[in-house]
Design an enzyme around this catalytic site. Structure first.
Site, PDB file in Angstrom:
ATOM      1  N   GLY A  19      41.700 120.024  27.711  1.00 26.17           N
ATOM      2  CA  GLY A  19      41.483 118.601  27.403  1.00 26.17           C
ATOM      3  C   GLY A  19      41.815 118.203  25.977  1.00 26.17           C
ATOM      4  N   GLY A  22      47.961 116.792  25.176  1.00 24.51           N
ATOM      5  CA  GLY A  22      48.826 116.326  26.264  1.00 24.51           C
ATOM      6  C   GLY A  22      48.124 115.498  27.333  1.00 24.51           C
ATOM      7  N   ASP A  69      38.383 130.765  27.214  1.00 27.24           N
ATOM      8  CA  ASP A  69      39.631 131.099  27.903  1.00 27.24           C
ATOM      9  C   ASP A  69      39.374 131.000  29.403  1.00 27.24           C
ATOM     10  OD1 ASP A  69      41.850 132.459  29.103  1.00 27.24           O
ATOM     11  OD2 ASP A  69      42.193 133.517  27.207  1.00 27.24           O
ATOM     12  N   PHE A 101      56.659 128.734  30.677  1.00 25.99           N
ATOM     13  CA  PHE A 101      57.866 128.729  29.852  1.00 25.99           C
ATOM     14  C   PHE A 101      59.028 129.099  30.753  1.00 25.99           C
ATOM     15  CE2 PHE A 101      55.573 132.723  29.297  1.00 25.99           C
ATOM     16  CZ  PHE A 101      56.484 133.633  29.816  1.00 25.99           C
ATOM     17  N   TYR A 152      57.035 121.330  42.029  1.00 28.72           N
ATOM     18  CA  TYR A 152      57.596 122.585  42.549  1.00 28.72           C
ATOM     19  C   TYR A 152      56.517 123.502  43.135  1.00 28.72           C
ATOM     20  CZ  TYR A 152      56.842 124.358  37.713  1.00 28.72           C
ATOM     21  OH  TYR A 152      56.323 124.700  36.498  1.00 28.72           O
ATOM     22  N   LYS A 167      51.019 127.557  40.834  1.00 27.67           N
ATOM     23  CA  LYS A 167      50.714 126.172  41.237  1.00 27.67           C
ATOM     24  C   LYS A 167      50.627 126.063  42.764  1.00 27.67           C
ATOM     25  CE  LYS A 167      50.851 123.920  37.151  1.00 27.67           C
ATOM     26  NZ  LYS A 167      49.696 123.236  36.551  1.00 27.67           N
TER      27      LYS A 167
HETATM   28  C1  HXC Z   1      59.448 135.640  27.933  1.00 25.47           C
HETATM   29  C2  HXC Z   1      57.262 135.641  27.199  1.00 25.47           C
HETATM   30  C3  HXC Z   1      57.442 134.367  26.604  1.00 25.47           C
HETATM   31  C4  HXC Z   1      58.738 133.772  26.706  1.00 25.47           C
HETATM   32  C5  HXC Z   1      55.408 134.994  26.264  1.00 25.47           C
HETATM   33  N1  HXC Z   1      55.985 135.977  26.957  1.00 25.47           N
HETATM   34  N2  HXC Z   1      56.269 134.000  26.035  1.00 25.47           N
HETATM   35  N3  HXC Z   1      58.235 136.267  27.861  1.00 25.47           N
HETATM   36  N4  HXC Z   1      59.700 134.441  27.378  1.00 25.47           N
HETATM   37  N5  HXC Z   1      58.974 132.565  26.183  1.00 25.47           N
HETATM   38  C6  HXC Z   1      55.377 137.243  27.367  1.00 25.47           C
HETATM   39  C7  HXC Z   1      54.884 138.036  26.169  1.00 25.47           C
HETATM   40  O1  HXC Z   1      55.924 138.791  25.563  1.00 25.47           O
HETATM   41  C8  HXC Z   1      53.817 138.912  26.822  1.00 25.47           C
HETATM   42  O2  HXC Z   1      54.373 139.996  27.518  1.00 25.47           O
HETATM   43  C9  HXC Z   1      53.214 137.987  27.873  1.00 25.47           C
HETATM   44  O3  HXC Z   1      54.199 136.987  28.128  1.00 25.47           O
HETATM   45  C10 HXC Z   1      51.955 137.303  27.375  1.00 25.47           C
HETATM   46  O4  HXC Z   1      52.271 136.669  26.144  1.00 25.47           O
HETATM   47  P1  HXC Z   1      51.150 136.183  25.122  1.00 25.47           P
HETATM   48  O5  HXC Z   1      51.814 135.465  24.005  1.00 25.47           O
HETATM   49  O6  HXC Z   1      50.228 137.318  24.795  1.00 25.47           O
HETATM   50  O7  HXC Z   1      50.363 135.181  26.091  1.00 25.47           O
HETATM   51  P2  HXC Z   1      49.220 134.180  25.817  1.00 25.47           P
HETATM   52  O8  HXC Z   1      48.716 134.240  24.397  1.00 25.47           O
HETATM   53  O9  HXC Z   1      48.285 134.388  26.918  1.00 25.47           O
HETATM   54  O10 HXC Z   1      49.983 132.741  25.917  1.00 25.47           O
HETATM   55  C11 HXC Z   1      50.315 132.189  27.167  1.00 25.47           C
HETATM   56  C12 HXC Z   1      51.696 131.543  27.171  1.00 25.47           C
HETATM   57  C13 HXC Z   1      51.871 130.490  26.065  1.00 25.47           C
HETATM   58  C14 HXC Z   1      51.863 130.930  28.585  1.00 25.47           C
HETATM   59  C15 HXC Z   1      52.744 132.629  26.991  1.00 25.47           C
HETATM   60  O11 HXC Z   1      53.126 129.830  26.194  1.00 25.47           O
HETATM   61  C16 HXC Z   1      50.774 129.455  26.063  1.00 25.47           C
HETATM   62  O12 HXC Z   1      49.740 129.671  25.427  1.00 25.47           O
HETATM   63  N6  HXC Z   1      50.940 128.310  26.742  1.00 25.47           N
HETATM   64  C17 HXC Z   1      49.913 127.257  26.867  1.00 25.47           C
HETATM   65  C18 HXC Z   1      50.475 125.871  26.912  1.00 25.47           C
HETATM   66  C19 HXC Z   1      51.583 125.641  27.892  1.00 25.47           C
HETATM   67  O13 HXC Z   1      52.260 126.597  28.323  1.00 25.47           O
HETATM   68  N7  HXC Z   1      51.819 124.379  28.206  1.00 25.47           N
HETATM   69  C20 HXC Z   1      52.906 123.992  29.112  1.00 25.47           C
HETATM   70  C21 HXC Z   1      52.390 123.511  30.393  1.00 25.47           C
HETATM   71  S1  HXC Z   1      53.674 122.577  31.097  1.00 25.47           S
HETATM   72  P3  HXC Z   1      54.471 141.487  26.885  1.00 25.47           P
HETATM   73  O14 HXC Z   1      55.009 142.300  27.998  1.00 25.47           O
HETATM   74  O15 HXC Z   1      55.411 141.362  25.713  1.00 25.47           O
HETATM   75  O16 HXC Z   1      53.083 141.867  26.465  1.00 25.47           O
HETATM   76  C22 HXC Z   1      53.749 122.777  32.711  1.00 25.47           C
HETATM   77  C23 HXC Z   1      54.683 121.741  33.326  1.00 25.47           C
HETATM   78  C24 HXC Z   1      55.396 122.152  34.528  1.00 25.47           C
HETATM   79  O17 HXC Z   1      53.139 123.611  33.296  1.00 25.47           O
HETATM   80  C25 HXC Z   1      56.225 121.077  35.214  1.00 25.47           C
HETATM   81  C26 HXC Z   1      57.227 120.328  34.430  1.00 25.47           C
HETATM   82  C27 HXC Z   1      57.967 119.302  35.249  1.00 25.47           C
HETATM   83  P1  NAP Z   2      49.741 121.158  27.228  1.00 33.73           P
HETATM   84  O1  NAP Z   2      49.455 120.082  26.243  1.00 33.73           O
HETATM   85  O2  NAP Z   2      50.366 122.415  26.744  1.00 33.73           O
HETATM   86  O3  NAP Z   2      48.400 121.499  28.000  1.00 33.73           O
HETATM   87  C1  NAP Z   2      48.006 122.754  28.406  1.00 33.73           C
HETATM   88  C2  NAP Z   2      46.586 122.972  27.918  1.00 33.73           C
HETATM   89  O4  NAP Z   2      46.062 124.166  28.500  1.00 33.73           O
HETATM   90  C3  NAP Z   2      46.479 123.127  26.404  1.00 33.73           C
HETATM   91  O5  NAP Z   2      45.508 122.220  25.938  1.00 33.73           O
HETATM   92  C4  NAP Z   2      46.003 124.564  26.204  1.00 33.73           C
HETATM   93  O6  NAP Z   2      45.126 124.657  25.092  1.00 33.73           O
HETATM   94  C5  NAP Z   2      45.293 124.829  27.523  1.00 33.73           C
HETATM   95  N1  NAP Z   2      45.273 126.259  27.836  1.00 33.73           N
HETATM   96  C6  NAP Z   2      46.336 127.092  27.948  1.00 33.73           C
HETATM   97  N2  NAP Z   2      45.932 128.339  28.191  1.00 33.73           N
HETATM   98  C7  NAP Z   2      44.571 128.288  28.275  1.00 33.73           C
HETATM   99  C8  NAP Z   2      43.569 129.282  28.509  1.00 33.73           C
HETATM  100  N3  NAP Z   2      43.889 130.546  28.725  1.00 33.73           N
HETATM  101  N4  NAP Z   2      42.273 128.885  28.517  1.00 33.73           N
HETATM  102  C9  NAP Z   2      41.946 127.584  28.284  1.00 33.73           C
HETATM  103  N5  NAP Z   2      42.842 126.610  28.055  1.00 33.73           N
HETATM  104  C10 NAP Z   2      44.146 126.970  28.053  1.00 33.73           C
HETATM  105  O7  NAP Z   2      50.712 120.629  28.378  1.00 33.73           O
HETATM  106  P2  NAP Z   2      50.601 119.359  29.367  1.00 33.73           P
HETATM  107  O8  NAP Z   2      51.985 118.924  29.606  1.00 33.73           O
HETATM  108  O9  NAP Z   2      49.595 118.391  28.885  1.00 33.73           O
HETATM  109  O10 NAP Z   2      50.083 120.054  30.717  1.00 33.73           O
HETATM  110  C11 NAP Z   2      48.854 119.687  31.324  1.00 33.73           C
HETATM  111  C12 NAP Z   2      48.907 119.963  32.808  1.00 33.73           C
HETATM  112  O11 NAP Z   2      49.907 119.159  33.426  1.00 33.73           O
HETATM  113  C13 NAP Z   2      49.267 121.403  33.167  1.00 33.73           C
HETATM  114  O12 NAP Z   2      48.540 121.806  34.305  1.00 33.73           O
HETATM  115  C14 NAP Z   2      50.741 121.315  33.502  1.00 33.73           C
HETATM  116  O13 NAP Z   2      51.166 122.348  34.356  1.00 33.73           O
HETATM  117  C15 NAP Z   2      50.761 119.962  34.198  1.00 33.73           C
HETATM  118  N6  NAP Z   2      52.084 119.356  34.279  1.00 33.73           N
HETATM  119  C16 NAP Z   2      52.674 118.851  33.152  1.00 33.73           C
HETATM  120  C17 NAP Z   2      53.915 118.251  33.270  1.00 33.73           C
HETATM  121  C18 NAP Z   2      54.625 117.658  32.087  1.00 33.73           C
HETATM  122  O14 NAP Z   2      55.767 117.270  32.214  1.00 33.73           O
HETATM  123  N7  NAP Z   2      53.992 117.535  30.926  1.00 33.73           N
HETATM  124  C19 NAP Z   2      54.543 118.187  34.516  1.00 33.73           C
HETATM  125  C20 NAP Z   2      53.912 118.717  35.632  1.00 33.73           C
HETATM  126  C21 NAP Z   2      52.661 119.303  35.503  1.00 33.73           C
HETATM  127  P3  NAP Z   2      44.946 125.993  24.203  1.00 33.73           P
HETATM  128  O15 NAP Z   2      46.308 126.434  23.797  1.00 33.73           O
HETATM  129  O16 NAP Z   2      44.068 125.530  23.077  1.00 33.73           O
HETATM  130  O17 NAP Z   2      44.230 126.987  25.055  1.00 33.73           O
END
Ligand code: HXC
Ligand code: NAP
Length: 289
Positions: A19, A22, A69, A101, A152, A167
């Site tokens: 929360g 984004g 977490d 990612f 997706y 998802k």
């Molecule tokens: C390949 C990767 C990578 C990358 C991490 N890894 N990033 N591999 N390419 N870009 C690998 C690491 O090397 C590691 O493997 C493992 O993944 C875990 O990485 P950590 O950094 O330790 O993970 P963590 O700290 O848990 O972070 C999670 C995360 C990070 C998903 C990797 O990006 C994150 O915190 N994201 C949160 C916010 C987010 O993603 N928001 C987007 C939502 S948008 P190894 O083997 O090296 O240990 C969304 C929209 C969808 O969902 C729809 C759009 C239309």
């Molecule tokens: P975002 O800002 O990156 O939001 C993701 C949030 O999840 C962050 O606040 C992050 O905060 C939290 N998070 C990640 N890992 C976590 C963990 N292990 N424990 C607790 N919190 C965690 O991206 P967003 O675009 O707003 O995405 C929000 C939702 O919408 C997601 O479900 C995403 O899949 C969905 N969605 C987004 C889009 C788009 O185009 N933006 C499209 C389709 C669906 P911390 O890093 O502080 O943990």
């Protein structure tokens, strides 16, 4: 512009994962405007505390924050207990936290899969289970869970396979529990957004030149990204009492994007109007062959 009338969520206590940023922040902002009390959670304490402070002072509503977490069940129990202690209970859960990612799947380690599936699928299961158990144990009625998935979840998508897999699982959980827990007074629904501009999503899914090359606006019939308030409006409706008969549903909010990709002949968009005269001659000629 807000859709629901003033105080539509008054008395509701809402827990929003992810929360602080984004879409989660935009939803929290609107829920507070509608009179709800909110508890936001994510890993980065500084970010959620700053968001809670900003939104509490913007609205008359009460916004609390506690770090945790979603993958860690002890954290989840601690966050839920905090909500019961400081808000007197939780009525609504928003499973919004996500990790994602782009990457060719063969480049991923098993830990990369574990990370995304842990956040999206196990995290949503953890919160749904922790709250569902409490609600059922206390025979609390009128509770609801809203999960943010994506289009997706049912089509699948290359290059985001951990996210697509997770998802799809969240959607299956939503539909399954809507039936199993409906009789216990708990509704579960989902929203499937197309692209919305958040830095969390754009920096990981369309980094650098990809933003131009794969510009989502070119694929979206409405020609633009979603606006955060459009998503907030839909989410507020789905958790409000106005949607009290909606259960097990997933609502797409993507400007028509996924259908455009799916329809066999939608690519004919590129044909200019003047060329249709020639094409019509050819299709009419086919009658005589
Ligand atoms: C390949 C990767 C990578 C990358 C991490 N890894 N990033 N591999 N390419 N870009 C690998 C690491 O090397 C590691 O493997 C493992 O993944 C875990 O990485 P950590 O950094 O330790 O993970 P963590 O700290 O848990 O972070 C999670 C995360 C990070 C998903 C990797 O990006 C994150 O915190 N994201 C949160 C916010 C987010 O993603 N928001 C987007 C939502 S948008 P190894 O083997 O090296 O240990 C969304 C929209 C969808 O969902 C729809 C759009 C239309
Ligand atoms: P975002 O800002 O990156 O939001 C993701 C949030 O999840 C962050 O606040 C992050 O905060 C939290 N998070 C990640 N890992 C976590 C963990 N292990 N424990 C607790 N919190 C965690 O991206 P967003 O675009 O707003 O995405 C929000 C939702 O919408 C997601 O479900 C995403 O899949 C969905 N969605 C987004 C889009 C788009 O185009 N933006 C499209 C389709 C669906 P911390 O890093 O502080 O943990």
């Amino acid at each position: 512009m807000g859709m629901l009338k003033e105080d539509a969520l008054k008395g509701k206590r809402i827990l929003i994962t992810g929360g602080g940023t984004g879409l989660g922040k935009a939803m929290t902002d609107y829920f507070l405007e509608l009179g709800a009390a909110c508890l936001i959670t994510s890993r980065k304490d500084e970010i959620i505390q700053a968001t809670a402070k900003e939104l509490s002072s913007k609205h008359r509503g009460n916004c609390l924050a506690i770090a945790g977490d979603v993958r860690n069940y002890e954290d989840v129990e601690r966050v839920v207990s905090y909500g019961y202690e400081h808000l007197g209970g939780i009525d609504i859960l928003i499973n919004n936290a996500a990790g994602n990612f782009i990457s060719p799947t063969e480049r991923l380690s098993h830990r990369a899969f574990e990370s995304v599936i842990g956040i999206v699928l196990q995290g949503s299961i953890n919160y749904t289970l922790a709250l569902g158990k409490r609600w059922i144990e206390a025979n609390e009625q009128g509770k609801t869970v809203l999960s943010i998935v994506t289009t997706y979840a049912w089509t699948g998508s290359g290059y985001v396979v951990p996210s697509a897999t997770a998802k799809a699982g969240v959607l299956a959980m939503t539909r399954s529990l809507a039936v199993e827990w409906g009789k216990k007074g708990i509704r579960l629904n989902a929203i499937a957004p197309g692209p919305f501009h958040t830095s969390g999503a754009m920096d990981r899914l369309l980094p650098g030149e990809l933003a131009q090359l794969l510009s989502p606006t070119k694929r979206i019939p409405l020609g633009r990204l979603g606006k955060l308030e459009e998503l907030a409006n839909l989410s507020a409706y789905l958790i409000s009492d106005y949607s009290s008969y909606v259960n097990g549903e997933v609502i797409t909010i993507d400007g028509g994007e996924w259908l455009k990709g799916a329809g066999e002949f939608n690519g004919l968009d590129i044909i200019p109007d003047e060329q249709w005269n020639e094409i019509e001659k050819l299709t009419r000629k086919a009658k005589s062959t």
